[in-house]
Design a protein around this motif. Structure first.
Motif, PDB file in Angstrom:
ATOM      1  N   UNK A  35       0.843  -1.190   0.000  1.00 57.07           N
ATOM      2  CA  UNK A  35       0.000   0.000   0.000  1.00 57.07           C
ATOM      3  C   UNK A  35       0.885   1.248   0.000  1.00 57.07           C
ATOM      4  N   UNK A  37       0.383   5.335   1.125  1.00 55.25           N
ATOM      5  CA  UNK A  37      -0.454   6.350   1.756  1.00 55.25           C
ATOM      6  C   UNK A  37       0.230   7.703   1.619  1.00 55.25           C
ATOM      7  N   UNK A  39       0.458  11.571   3.316  1.00 52.05           N
ATOM      8  CA  UNK A  39       0.174  12.357   4.512  1.00 52.05           C
ATOM      9  C   UNK A  39       0.522  13.816   4.250  1.00 52.05           C
ATOM     10  N   UNK A  43      -1.902  16.335   8.203  1.00 48.19           N
ATOM     11  CA  UNK A  43      -1.703  15.203   9.088  1.00 48.19           C
ATOM     12  C   UNK A  43      -2.491  13.940   8.804  1.00 48.19           C
ATOM     13  N   UNK A  44      -3.553  14.010   8.024  1.00 46.90           N
ATOM     14  CA  UNK A  44      -4.339  12.783   7.816  1.00 46.90           C
ATOM     15  C   UNK A  44      -3.617  11.815   6.910  1.00 46.90           C
ATOM     16  N   UNK A  45      -3.950  10.558   7.017  1.00 48.57           N
ATOM     17  CA  UNK A  45      -3.374   9.500   6.187  1.00 48.57           C
ATOM     18  C   UNK A  45      -4.381   9.160   5.094  1.00 48.57           C
ATOM     19  N   UNK A  47      -5.228   6.933   1.725  1.00 50.14           N
ATOM     20  CA  UNK A  47      -4.893   5.760   0.928  1.00 50.14           C
ATOM     21  C   UNK A  47      -4.796   6.145  -0.543  1.00 50.14           C
ATOM     22  N   UNK A  50      -2.975   0.265  -4.123  1.00 50.86           N
ATOM     23  CA  UNK A  50      -2.735  -1.064  -3.557  1.00 50.86           C
ATOM     24  C   UNK A  50      -2.235  -2.017  -4.653  1.00 50.86           C
ATOM     25  N   UNK A  91       4.066   7.229   2.474  1.00 51.47           N
ATOM     26  CA  UNK A  91       4.443   6.021   3.194  1.00 51.47           C
ATOM     27  C   UNK A  91       4.103   4.788   2.378  1.00 51.47           C
ATOM     28  N   UNK A 103      -0.469  -3.766   9.385  1.00 51.65           N
ATOM     29  CA  UNK A 103       0.385  -3.086   8.416  1.00 51.65           C
ATOM     30  C   UNK A 103       1.744  -2.756   9.029  1.00 51.65           C
ATOM     31  N   UNK A 105       4.933  -0.266   8.228  1.00 50.16           N
ATOM     32  CA  UNK A 105       5.176   0.958   7.459  1.00 50.16           C
ATOM     33  C   UNK A 105       6.668   1.233   7.305  1.00 50.16           C
ATOM     34  N   UNK A 106       6.997   1.898   6.201  1.00 49.15           N
ATOM     35  CA  UNK A 106       8.324   2.455   6.049  1.00 49.15           C
ATOM     36  C   UNK A 106       8.413   3.801   6.757  1.00 49.15           C
ATOM     37  N   UNK A 107       9.611   4.380   6.733  1.00 47.56           N
ATOM     38  CA  UNK A 107       9.837   5.647   7.438  1.00 47.56           C
ATOM     39  C   UNK A 107       9.277   6.847   6.699  1.00 47.56           C
TER      40      UNK A 107
ATOM     41  N   UNK B  35      -2.131   2.963  15.844  1.00 48.16           N
ATOM     42  CA  UNK B  35      -0.736   3.150  15.481  1.00 48.16           C
ATOM     43  C   UNK B  35      -0.233   4.428  16.148  1.00 48.16           C
ATOM     44  N   UNK B  40      10.741   9.947  11.635  1.00 51.55           N
ATOM     45  CA  UNK B  40      11.746   9.047  11.090  1.00 51.55           C
ATOM     46  C   UNK B  40      11.457   7.566  11.257  1.00 51.55           C
ATOM     47  N   UNK B  41      10.288   7.234  11.832  1.00 49.85           N
ATOM     48  CA  UNK B  41      10.017   5.817  12.087  1.00 49.85           C
ATOM     49  C   UNK B  41       8.727   5.329  11.459  1.00 49.85           C
ATOM     50  N   UNK B  42       8.052   6.144  10.719  1.00 47.57           N
ATOM     51  CA  UNK B  42       6.789   5.705  10.151  1.00 47.57           C
ATOM     52  C   UNK B  42       5.765   5.442  11.242  1.00 47.57           C
ATOM     53  N   UNK B  43       4.810   4.591  10.940  1.00 45.99           N
ATOM     54  CA  UNK B  43       3.768   4.224  11.898  1.00 45.99           C
ATOM     55  C   UNK B  43       4.052   2.848  12.458  1.00 45.99           C
ATOM     56  N   UNK B  90      -2.790   7.338  15.595  1.00 53.27           N
ATOM     57  CA  UNK B  90      -3.799   7.132  14.554  1.00 53.27           C
ATOM     58  C   UNK B  90      -4.588   5.873  14.835  1.00 53.27           C
ATOM     59  N   UNK B 106      -7.865   5.572   7.860  1.00 55.71           N
ATOM     60  CA  UNK B 106      -7.322   6.165   9.067  1.00 55.71           C
ATOM     61  C   UNK B 106      -8.155   7.345   9.545  1.00 55.71           C
ATOM     62  N   UNK B 107      -8.171   7.518  10.850  1.00 50.88           N
ATOM     63  CA  UNK B 107      -8.737   8.706  11.449  1.00 50.88           C
ATOM     64  C   UNK B 107      -7.783   9.880  11.317  1.00 50.88           C
ATOM     65  N   UNK B 108      -8.188  11.071  11.774  1.00 53.15           N
ATOM     66  CA  UNK B 108      -7.378  12.284  11.595  1.00 53.15           C
ATOM     67  C   UNK B 108      -6.187  12.373  12.535  1.00 53.15           C
TER      68      UNK B 108
END
Lengths: 115, 115
Positions: A35, A37, A39, A43-45, A47, A50, A91, A103, A105-107, B35, B40-43, B90, B106-108
């Protein structure tokens, strides 16, 4: 070991040009999903796109496409015709297994689109 | 549909205080998760739930507690806040029955500062 690696902390791209965001993954599970995403600074994530491990074709969603190279374990995101609104953190994430929805996630990669 | 909602949007705590971050969804999603996002670390996954009454730990569960008494709500409790828990939190949800196509929404987010 990192399951998702995004090696580009930040990138600049000129408006209307294409940009490729790198993502490599590590899994031994034959069934997985990848996936992307977005941001924005709010701040919201969000999608974006996929790709399933068994998909034969690369996924596309509007200006987003996923360059899926299974043997290399890479799933790069391509954004075509960049717009100022594409400036955001991106991400890459992976889900492993058929019925496991967790999930990893990458950085993230920050993209800045220049006018 | 309101989608995934989170309250509060921002919270400041003192070390040792407890609080509950609220998460609700109105999409009848079975799968919900929490999450945390650090620079620097993602989620990283804290806890998740595959349905009412069922919860499990994710990657970083220490210092957090969850319960899932209804399909709609999945609160996250900080038992005794520590500065290391300063983060953006999140909540996410998904149907839980779409196999490879499963996509989490995801939520806000909730920004938490622990002094």
């Amino acid at each position: 070991a990192q399951k998702i690696t995004q090696t580009q902390p930040g990138m600049f791209v000129q408006e209307k040009e294409a940009v490729t965001l790198d993502c490599t993954y590590d899994t031994s599970d034959p069934s997985y999903g990848l996936f992307w995403y977005k941001q924005p600074s709010s701040g919201e994530m969000i999608f974006l796109i996929y790709q399933g491990s068994y998909d034969q074709q690369n996924a596309t969603e509007g200006r987003y496409s996923l360059n899926f190279q299974k043997a290399r374990k890479s799933a790069n995101l391509v954004i075509s015709a960049s717009q100022l609104g594409d400036s955001a953190m991106y991400f890459c994430a992976m889900r492993e297994g058929q019925n496991d929805y967790k999930l990893s996630f990458g950085a993230g990669t920050t993209v800045t689109v220049r006018a | 549909n309101a989608g995934v909602t989170q309250t509060p949007k921002f919270q400041v705590l003192k070390t040792g205080q407890s609080m509950t971050l609220q998460c609700a969804q109105d999409m009848n999603h079975e799968y919900m998760s929490w999450y945390r996002q650090d620079p620097g670390m993602g989620l990283r996954l804290i806890h998740y739930s595959v349905g009412a009454g069922i919860t499990d730990q994710g990657e970083v569960p220490n210092g957090y507690n969850v319960s899932r008494s209804t399909t709609e709500d999945f609160p996250l409790r900080l038992l005794s806040a520590a500065p290391s828990q300063t983060s953006v939190y999140f909540c996410a949800s998904s149907y839980g029955d779409r196999g490879e196509q499963e996509t989490q929404y995801f939520g806000p987010g909730t920004r938490l500062l622990v002094l």
